[in-house]
Design an enzyme around this catalytic site. Sequence first.
Site, PDB file in Angstrom:
ATOM      1  N   ASP A  28      24.290  34.652 -17.289  1.00  0.00           N
ATOM      2  CA  ASP A  28      23.811  33.839 -16.047  1.00  0.00           C
ATOM      3  C   ASP A  28      23.499  35.471 -15.163  1.00  0.00           C
ATOM      4  OD1 ASP A  28      25.942  33.066 -13.763  1.00  0.00           O
ATOM      5  OD2 ASP A  28      24.716  31.267 -15.090  1.00  0.00           O
ATOM      6  N   HIS A  73      11.630  28.035  -3.899  1.00  0.00           N
ATOM      7  CA  HIS A  73      11.597  28.362  -5.732  1.00  0.00           C
ATOM      8  C   HIS A  73      10.385  29.252  -6.733  1.00  0.00           C
ATOM      9  CE1 HIS A  73      14.393  24.912  -5.790  1.00  0.00           C
ATOM     10  NE2 HIS A  73      13.641  24.781  -4.636  1.00  0.00           N
ATOM     11  N   GLU A 128      19.677  28.848 -14.722  1.00  0.00           N
ATOM     12  CA  GLU A 128      19.260  30.405 -14.634  1.00  0.00           C
ATOM     13  C   GLU A 128      20.505  31.136 -15.785  1.00  0.00           C
ATOM     14  OE1 GLU A 128      23.490  28.952 -12.271  1.00  0.00           O
ATOM     15  OE2 GLU A 128      21.159  28.295 -13.073  1.00  0.00           O
TER      16      GLU A 128
END
Length: 169
Positions: free
Chosen positions: A60, A73, A104
Site C-alpha cells: 500500500d 494527479h 494505490e
Amino acid sequence: MGQILLEKERADGLVAELRRLSLMDSLTGLGNRRSFDEHLEREWRRARHDDTALALLLIDVDHFKAYNDRYGHHQGDRCLVHVADVLRAMVGREGDLAARYGGEEFALIIGPQHGGECDRCRQSDARGDASTCHSASGIADRLRGHHQRGCGLCQGPCRGRSIEHFVGS
C-alpha cells in the site's frame, strides 16, 4: 475459403488482444485486479496440487491521497508508475505476478521457490527504490521527506487453507 480463414485469424487476433487488455492496468502496465484474481487462483491450485508454499505480498502506498492532493494527479500517476516499475523488476519467473490490486495498492504473487523475493522487499528500507519526495505526508519529518510503502506478507503452505483465508491473513 481463403478469405474466411483470414477473417477468422483476424478475429482470433482481436479476441486475444481484447483478453490481454482486459487483464492489464492501463496506467501501470501491470496486471489488474482481474489478472491478480485469476493468477492467484491458478497458482493456488498448483501449490495445493504440488503441496508447496506460495507467497503473497500486498503493498500500500502510504499517504497517497495527501500526495495526490499536494502534487496533483499527474504526479500521483507518475508515483504509481514508479512503484509499478520497481515491482515489475522483482518478477519474471513463471508463477510470479506483479499487479495493481486497486487504487494505490499493489500485489506480488511469488512462486514457492522464490519466496525470498518477498522477504527482501518487505525487509527493505521504506525509503529505498520506491521512495518519492512527499512533504505533505504528515510524517515527513521522521522520513526525511520521503514517501513510503506499507507491505504485508503472507507466505506458507496452501494445503488445508482456503484462498480467502490466505489473502486475509
